[in-house]
Design a protein around this motif. Structure first.
Motif, PDB file in Angstrom:
ATOM      1  N   LEU A   1       0.885  -1.166   0.000  1.00  0.00           N
ATOM      2  CA  LEU A   1       0.000   0.000   0.000  1.00  0.00           C
ATOM      3  C   LEU A   1       0.919   1.211   0.000  1.00  0.00           C
ATOM      4  O   LEU A   1       1.570   1.501   0.995  1.00  0.00           O
ATOM      5  N   ALA A   2       0.980   1.892  -1.121  1.00  0.00           N
ATOM      6  CA  ALA A   2       1.976   2.952  -1.273  1.00  0.00           C
ATOM      7  C   ALA A   2       1.361   4.200  -1.882  1.00  0.00           C
ATOM      8  O   ALA A   2       0.229   4.184  -2.380  1.00  0.00           O
ATOM      9  N   GLU A   3       2.150   5.269  -1.819  1.00  0.00           N
ATOM     10  CA  GLU A   3       1.786   6.532  -2.449  1.00  0.00           C
ATOM     11  C   GLU A   3       2.998   7.039  -3.212  1.00  0.00           C
ATOM     12  O   GLU A   3       4.120   6.955  -2.737  1.00  0.00           O
TER      13      GLU A   3
ATOM     14  N   ARG B   1      -2.247   7.153  -4.767  1.00  0.00           N
ATOM     15  CA  ARG B   1      -2.146   5.817  -4.189  1.00  0.00           C
ATOM     16  C   ARG B   1      -1.861   4.789  -5.281  1.00  0.00           C
ATOM     17  O   ARG B   1      -2.365   4.881  -6.394  1.00  0.00           O
ATOM     18  N   LEU B   2      -1.049   3.786  -4.907  1.00  0.00           N
ATOM     19  CA  LEU B   2      -0.826   2.655  -5.795  1.00  0.00           C
ATOM     20  C   LEU B   2      -0.735   1.395  -4.953  1.00  0.00           C
ATOM     21  O   LEU B   2      -0.415   1.445  -3.767  1.00  0.00           O
TER      22      LEU B   2
ATOM     23  N   SER C   1       8.547  10.917  -5.620  1.00  0.00           N
ATOM     24  CA  SER C   1       8.459  10.628  -4.198  1.00  0.00           C
ATOM     25  C   SER C   1       7.590   9.392  -3.962  1.00  0.00           C
ATOM     26  O   SER C   1       6.467   9.302  -4.451  1.00  0.00           O
ATOM     27  N   LEU C   2       8.105   8.453  -3.176  1.00  0.00           N
ATOM     28  CA  LEU C   2       7.429   7.181  -2.949  1.00  0.00           C
ATOM     29  C   LEU C   2       7.451   6.862  -1.465  1.00  0.00           C
ATOM     30  O   LEU C   2       8.486   7.017  -0.810  1.00  0.00           O
ATOM     31  N   LYS C   3       6.306   6.437  -0.921  1.00  0.00           N
ATOM     32  CA  LYS C   3       6.270   6.036   0.484  1.00  0.00           C
ATOM     33  C   LYS C   3       5.221   4.961   0.693  1.00  0.00           C
ATOM     34  O   LYS C   3       4.240   4.861  -0.049  1.00  0.00           O
ATOM     35  N   ILE C   4       5.446   4.159   1.734  1.00  0.00           N
ATOM     36  CA  ILE C   4       4.454   3.181   2.149  1.00  0.00           C
ATOM     37  C   ILE C   4       3.355   3.951   2.881  1.00  0.00           C
ATOM     38  O   ILE C   4       3.637   4.844   3.677  1.00  0.00           O
ATOM     39  N   SER C   5       2.106   3.608   2.618  1.00  0.00           N
ATOM     40  CA  SER C   5       0.979   4.370   3.152  1.00  0.00           C
ATOM     41  C   SER C   5       0.759   4.204   4.646  1.00  0.00           C
ATOM     42  O   SER C   5       0.203   5.078   5.285  1.00  0.00           O
TER      43      SER C   5
ATOM     44  N   ILE D   1     -11.299  -4.687  -5.160  1.00  0.00           N
ATOM     45  CA  ILE D   1     -10.786  -4.232  -3.863  1.00  0.00           C
ATOM     46  C   ILE D   1      -9.647  -3.256  -4.070  1.00  0.00           C
ATOM     47  O   ILE D   1      -9.565  -2.217  -3.389  1.00  0.00           O
ATOM     48  N   LYS D   2      -8.771  -3.558  -5.006  1.00  0.00           N
ATOM     49  CA  LYS D   2      -7.638  -2.670  -5.307  1.00  0.00           C
ATOM     50  C   LYS D   2      -8.142  -1.311  -5.786  1.00  0.00           C
ATOM     51  O   LYS D   2      -7.700  -0.266  -5.308  1.00  0.00           O
ATOM     52  N   SER D   3      -9.080  -1.316  -6.708  1.00  0.00           N
ATOM     53  CA  SER D   3      -9.640  -0.072  -7.238  1.00  0.00           C
ATOM     54  C   SER D   3     -10.305   0.748  -6.136  1.00  0.00           C
ATOM     55  O   SER D   3     -10.131   1.973  -6.061  1.00  0.00           O
ATOM     56  N   ASN D   4     -11.059   0.074  -5.260  1.00  0.00           N
ATOM     57  CA  ASN D   4     -11.724   0.771  -4.153  1.00  0.00           C
ATOM     58  C   ASN D   4     -10.713   1.459  -3.249  1.00  0.00           C
ATOM     59  O   ASN D   4     -10.911   2.612  -2.854  1.00  0.00           O
ATOM     60  N   TRP D   5      -9.617   0.755  -2.909  1.00  0.00           N
ATOM     61  CA  TRP D   5      -8.619   1.358  -2.025  1.00  0.00           C
ATOM     62  C   TRP D   5      -7.892   2.507  -2.715  1.00  0.00           C
ATOM     63  O   TRP D   5      -7.662   3.549  -2.112  1.00  0.00           O
ATOM     64  N   ILE D   6      -7.547   2.338  -3.980  1.00  0.00           N
ATOM     65  CA  ILE D   6      -6.854   3.413  -4.702  1.00  0.00           C
ATOM     66  C   ILE D   6      -7.735   4.659  -4.756  1.00  0.00           C
ATOM     67  O   ILE D   6      -7.254   5.779  -4.593  1.00  0.00           O
TER      68      ILE D   6
END
Length: 132
Positions: A12-14, A19-20, A61-65, A88-93
């Motif tokens: 779970l990253a940004e 979000r990605l 810039s990349l970080k774990i959410s 589920i992935k789409s919902n979280w993004i």
């Protein structure tokens, strides 16, 4: 085929304020995911995902959410993965609601762990679904 499980690592990253959720996985057949014999294979899945994530760092810039549950490992049936993970992935993004994501994953996965690394201890797995 029914006893085959797919083990996926989920980050779970940004990146650049977006979000990605990169995924990586492997099929396991009748294997205890966290047994000593399987642990090395699971760690390879995690390492592959983290290397792909690290390669993205050149794009901005990349970080774990989330420090506690930003890296997950899930054991899931192939059918459930194919039918449910994209939604589920789409919902979280789109929403960024990690609590809902975890509840949705718990409902479709046979096992779910958060993954952390601690110096001198290595990779630690925290069972999110079947807390003992």
């Amino acid at each position: 085929m029914e006893d085959q499980k797919y083990v996926i690592a989920i980050a779970l990253a940004e990146q650049n304020n977006k979000r990605l959720m990169p995924l990586g996985g492997k099929t396991f057949s009748a294997v205890d995911t966290l047994s000593q014999s399987s642990k090395k294979e699971v760690e390879k899945i995690i390492l592959d995902l983290l290397l792909r994530l690290f390669q993205r760092s050149t794009e901005g810039s990349l970080k774990i959410s989330n420090d506690e549950i930003g890296l997950l490992l899930a054991e899931i049936s192939f059918e459930s993965m194919h039918n449910n993970i994209p939604v589920i992935k789409s919902n979280w993004i789109n929403s960024g609601d990690t609590d809902i994501l975890i509840e949705q994953l718990k409902s479709i996965c046979s096992n779910l762990w958060s993954i952390q690394f601690k110096k001198h201890e290595g990779i630690l797995f925290n069972n999110l679904k079947n807390k003992d």
